[in-house]
Design a protein around this motif. Structure first.
Motif, PDB file in Angstrom:
ATOM      1  N   ALA A 191      19.955 -67.185  50.770  1.00 30.05           N
ATOM      2  CA  ALA A 191      19.165 -67.057  51.666  1.00 30.05           C
ATOM      3  C   ALA A 191      19.112 -67.807  52.942  1.00 30.05           C
ATOM      4  N   ALA A 192      20.473 -68.445  52.899  1.00 27.85           N
ATOM      5  CA  ALA A 192      20.678 -68.896  54.456  1.00 27.85           C
ATOM      6  C   ALA A 192      21.428 -68.065  54.919  1.00 27.85           C
ATOM      7  N   ALA A 193      22.124 -66.445  54.164  1.00 17.93           N
ATOM      8  CA  ALA A 193      22.271 -65.803  55.486  1.00 17.93           C
ATOM      9  C   ALA A 193      21.449 -64.373  55.515  1.00 17.93           C
ATOM     10  N   ALA A 194      20.338 -64.667  54.470  1.00 15.57           N
ATOM     11  CA  ALA A 194      19.497 -64.294  54.819  1.00 15.57           C
ATOM     12  C   ALA A 194      18.531 -64.662  56.266  1.00 15.57           C
ATOM     13  N   LEU A 195      18.513 -66.013  56.600  1.00 21.48           N
ATOM     14  CA  LEU A 195      18.588 -66.507  58.202  1.00 21.48           C
ATOM     15  C   LEU A 195      19.021 -66.035  58.846  1.00 21.48           C
ATOM     16  N   TRP A 196      20.581 -66.598  58.784  1.00 16.85           N
ATOM     17  CA  TRP A 196      21.125 -65.381  59.534  1.00 16.85           C
ATOM     18  C   TRP A 196      20.790 -64.089  60.340  1.00 16.85           C
ATOM     19  N   LEU A 197      20.662 -63.160  59.362  1.00 19.56           N
ATOM     20  CA  LEU A 197      20.410 -61.812  59.198  1.00 19.56           C
ATOM     21  C   LEU A 197      18.731 -61.386  60.395  1.00 19.56           C
ATOM     22  N   CYS A 198      17.717 -62.880  60.605  1.00 16.97           N
ATOM     23  CA  CYS A 198      17.048 -63.139  60.674  1.00 16.97           C
ATOM     24  C   CYS A 198      16.922 -63.860  62.387  1.00 16.97           C
ATOM     25  N   GLY A 199      18.619 -64.233  62.366  1.00 17.18           N
ATOM     26  CA  GLY A 199      17.585 -65.435  63.491  1.00 17.18           C
ATOM     27  C   GLY A 199      18.565 -64.770  64.989  1.00 17.18           C
ATOM     28  N   PRO A 200      18.291 -65.885  65.352  1.00 12.96           N
ATOM     29  CA  PRO A 200      18.733 -64.932  67.450  1.00 12.96           C
ATOM     30  C   PRO A 200      20.518 -64.682  66.792  1.00 12.96           C
ATOM     31  N   GLY A 201      20.731 -63.080  67.876  1.00 11.78           N
ATOM     32  CA  GLY A 201      22.039 -62.954  68.302  1.00 11.78           C
ATOM     33  C   GLY A 201      22.040 -61.826  66.580  1.00 11.78           C
TER      34      GLY A 201
END
Length: 250
Positions: free
Chosen positions: A224-234
């Motif tokens: 889930a943390a990786a998914a959030l990163w791929l949807c996040g800023p930058g």
């Protein structure tokens, strides 16, 4: 780019990796439609920000109708997580065509249908993220599981091709490739391995644990943390990639 108030759809969102991703997105303020074949399971986990919608990803009409209804209720889809899948090993000479087709219909056809229908509304927005949940079996061969391996390789191919189709747009497409994760799938596979190999449950479980390079099961929250990163800023320049999460090199 904040994901607050954005509509996300997560298939297979009632358990395991899908549920962890859905909860992580909801915690950031997204409106998350979670799908799965069992409405009761979805309703049981549907806390604030999660909206249950029974859907069989193998059924085109069901996918079309369910996603259209979700869009009507919560707006265009801007985060699509094609996570629904089944994982079962079976050697070539023991596989029936029915087994093969069901695996492909769920793991590959289901992702295609989900993404296609989500993109219909995403096209009308100025930002979108499509994530597919593949596997380390999508980047290497998994012994004893040629059908599963082929379906996950196909999912990565689909993801990469779509990233090229939409290159330079506001939409990105990436595949997350976990190793063995502590989910109900691993529990079921432990029983299956134990029965096939004639060994106790603990040694059966250890065959999967040892396949992760750091010799432990992954937690769903790590995916889930990786998914959030791929949807996040930058994240706008991360496109067409396979994000391998397996405790070391695959």
């Amino acid at each position: 780019m904040s994901i607050s108030e954005k509509h996300a759809i997560v298939t297979g969102g009632g358990t395991g990796i899908g549920l962890a991703i859905a909860r992580a997105l909801a915690a950031e303020g997204a409106k998350v439609t979670i799908t799965g074949r069992r409405q009761a399971v979805l309703e049981e986990v549907a806390t604030e920000g999660l909206y249950p919608a029974a859907m069989d990803v193998r059924d085109e009409a069901d996918v079309c109708a369910t996603i259209a209804a979700a869009v009507e209720a919560r707006g265009p889809v801007q985060i699509c997580v094609a996570n629904a899948g089944i994982a079962e090993g079976k050697s070539l000479h023991k596989m029936s065509l029915e087994f093969w087709r069901n695996m492909m219909a769920t793991n590959l056809d289901g992702a295609f249908l989900t993404i296609r229908e989500c993109m219909k509304s995403m096209h009308d927005t100025d930002w979108g993220r499509v994530l597919t949940v593949s596997s380390v079996a999508g980047v290497r061969g998994l012994k004893g599981a040629p059908c599963y391996t082929a379906s996950k390789h196909g999912l990565i191919g689909l993801t990469r091709s779509l990233s090229e189709d939409y290159l330079g747009s506001a939409f990105t497409f990436n595949a997350i490739c976990p190793g063995y994760v502590d989910t109900p799938i691993v529990e079921r596979n432990t029983v299956s391995i134990s029965e096939r190999a004639g060994i106790d449950a603990q040694p059966a479980l250890q065959t999967m644990v040892r396949s992760n390079r750091h010799k432990r099961l992954l937690e769903p929250e790590e995916i889930a943390a990786a998914a959030l990163w791929l949807c996040g800023p930058g994240s706008h320049s991360i496109n067409g990639q396979t994000i391998e999460i397996a405790g070391g090199q695959v």
